[in-house]
Design an enzyme around this catalytic site. Structure first.
Site, mmCIF file in Angstrom:
data_model
loop_
_atom_site.group_PDB
_atom_site.id
_atom_site.type_symbol
_atom_site.label_atom_id
_atom_site.label_comp_id
_atom_site.label_asym_id
_atom_site.label_seq_id
_atom_site.Cartn_x
_atom_site.Cartn_y
_atom_site.Cartn_z
ATOM 1 N N GLU A 181 -9.913 -2.306 4.871
ATOM 2 C CA GLU A 181 -10.572 -2.000 6.141
ATOM 3 C C GLU A 181 -11.828 -2.853 6.315
ATOM 4 O O GLU A 181 -12.377 -3.366 5.336
ATOM 5 C CB GLU A 181 -10.956 -0.513 6.155
ATOM 6 C CG GLU A 181 -9.771 0.450 6.016
ATOM 7 C CD GLU A 181 -8.955 0.601 7.286
ATOM 8 O OE1 GLU A 181 -8.880 -0.343 8.093
ATOM 9 O OE2 GLU A 181 -8.368 1.678 7.480
ATOM 10 N N ASN A 198 -7.789 -3.068 13.760
ATOM 11 C CA ASN A 198 -9.200 -3.419 13.494
ATOM 12 C C ASN A 198 -9.314 -4.653 12.598
ATOM 13 O O ASN A 198 -10.364 -4.918 12.036
ATOM 14 C CB ASN A 198 -9.914 -2.229 12.838
ATOM 15 C CG ASN A 198 -9.204 -1.781 11.561
ATOM 16 O OD1 ASN A 198 -8.217 -2.397 11.156
ATOM 17 N ND2 ASN A 198 -9.696 -0.734 10.936
ATOM 18 N N HIS A 211 -7.507 -5.115 9.815
ATOM 19 C CA HIS A 211 -7.210 -4.879 8.397
ATOM 20 C C HIS A 211 -5.915 -5.570 7.975
ATOM 21 O O HIS A 211 -5.033 -5.827 8.794
ATOM 22 C CB HIS A 211 -7.220 -3.380 8.039
ATOM 23 C CG HIS A 211 -6.059 -2.579 8.521
ATOM 24 N ND1 HIS A 211 -6.147 -1.243 8.848
ATOM 25 C CD2 HIS A 211 -4.749 -2.897 8.716
ATOM 26 C CE1 HIS A 211 -4.964 -0.788 9.200
ATOM 27 N NE2 HIS A 211 -4.100 -1.765 9.137
ATOM 28 N N ASP A 225 0.806 -1.222 0.000
ATOM 29 C CA ASP A 225 0.000 0.000 0.000
ATOM 30 C C ASP A 225 0.837 1.269 0.000
ATOM 31 O O ASP A 225 2.054 1.231 0.215
ATOM 32 C CB ASP A 225 -0.960 0.003 1.204
ATOM 33 C CG ASP A 225 -0.333 -0.592 2.462
ATOM 34 O OD1 ASP A 225 0.905 -0.589 2.570
ATOM 35 O OD2 ASP A 225 -1.081 -1.053 3.337
#
Ligand code: F6R
Length: 243
Positions: A143, A136, A138, A67
């Site tokens: 996400e 979370n 990810h 990313d």
């Protein structure tokens, strides 16, 4: 799924580095999928060390990063391109032209995502993908959501991710709101996947991801379905996993 339980961060890093170096030795021109963040830094340090001792040759290795922040140029100190130069690429003999990271400054985001996916495919796909686990659940910047996104795409970062990443930017306002990320399909098509997770703050999400249902609400949970997935955890992160 294979779980390696390491004592601490440095043991975890060495275990992950062992897997990565075995991949490079078996296939010197392998395609590595690489991650940024705190989790892989120790593994990169170990790889650099082995390279300096003459035991590891990156001259034919190709790499794709997961990313990049939208809007940051490769020279921005918080860009992932900069991170990779500082933490790995600048210290080993990988050829800069063989390292690939989404271009955060691309004018046409959709074209950039399509270019990235096509490039991964043209090099035969990823042999070994290294991952960290977001607070979370990810992976990359995939996400939690309603469905698993397929290919490289532009994503709005969740409030939780912005919070977690503001430690690098100083001020929350300075954290970019968007990123390009490889999709779940790109990641799942990797021939092998290794994930490194450390610290007590990841214990609960780790348990949900790998001992809970497979759901896009916890993106990492899809890795339960991968045939060659290795999870390397330190004692604190693994504290809530079943024996
Ligand atoms: C980084 C990335 C992220 C991180 C994750 C964990 O390229 O894709 O998914 O792996 O946010 O970050 P750390 O390791 O900093 O806890």
């Amino acid at each position: 799924m294979r779980i390696i339980r390491a004592r601490d961060y440095s043991h975890m890093s060495r275990q992950a580095a062992n897997i990565i170096s075995a991949q490079i030795i078996m296939k010197p021109d392998c395609v590595l999928g690489l991650a940024t963040g705190s989790s892989p830094i120790g593994a990169y340090r170990q790889l650099i060390d082995w390279h300096r001792k003459g035991d590891l040759d990156f001259s034919q290795v190709r790499s794709f990063n997961l990313d990049e922040y939208v809007g940051l140029s490769p020279s921005h100190p918080q860009s992932y391109a900069h991170f990779m130069r500082e933490r790995l690429f600048g210290h080993v003999n990988i050829q800069p032209q063989n390292t690939h990271i989404p271009d955060g400054t691309a004018e046409d985001g959709e074209a950039e995502c399509a270019r990235y996916d096509a490039l991964i495919r043209s090099l035969g796909g990823i042999d070994l993908q290294l991952l960290g686990l977001g607070p979370n659940g990810h992976i990359g910047f995939n996400e939690p959501g309603e469905f698993f996104e397929k290919g490289t795409h532009r994503v709005a970062l969740s409030t939780e991710t912005i919070q977690a990443n503001k430690r690098f930017f100083g001020r929350e306002e300075d954290v970019p709101r968007y990123a390009y990320t490889m999709g779940i399909c790109d990641i799942m098509q990797a021939k092998r996947i290794v994930m490194v997770v450390s610290g007590a703050q990841k214990a609960e999400i780790l348990r949900r991801a790998f001992f809970g249902p497979v759901t896009p609400l916890v993106p990492a949970s899809i890795l339960q379905l991968h045939r060659h997935f290795t999870l390397v955890v330190d004692q604190e992160a693994g504290a809530l996993l079943p024996e």
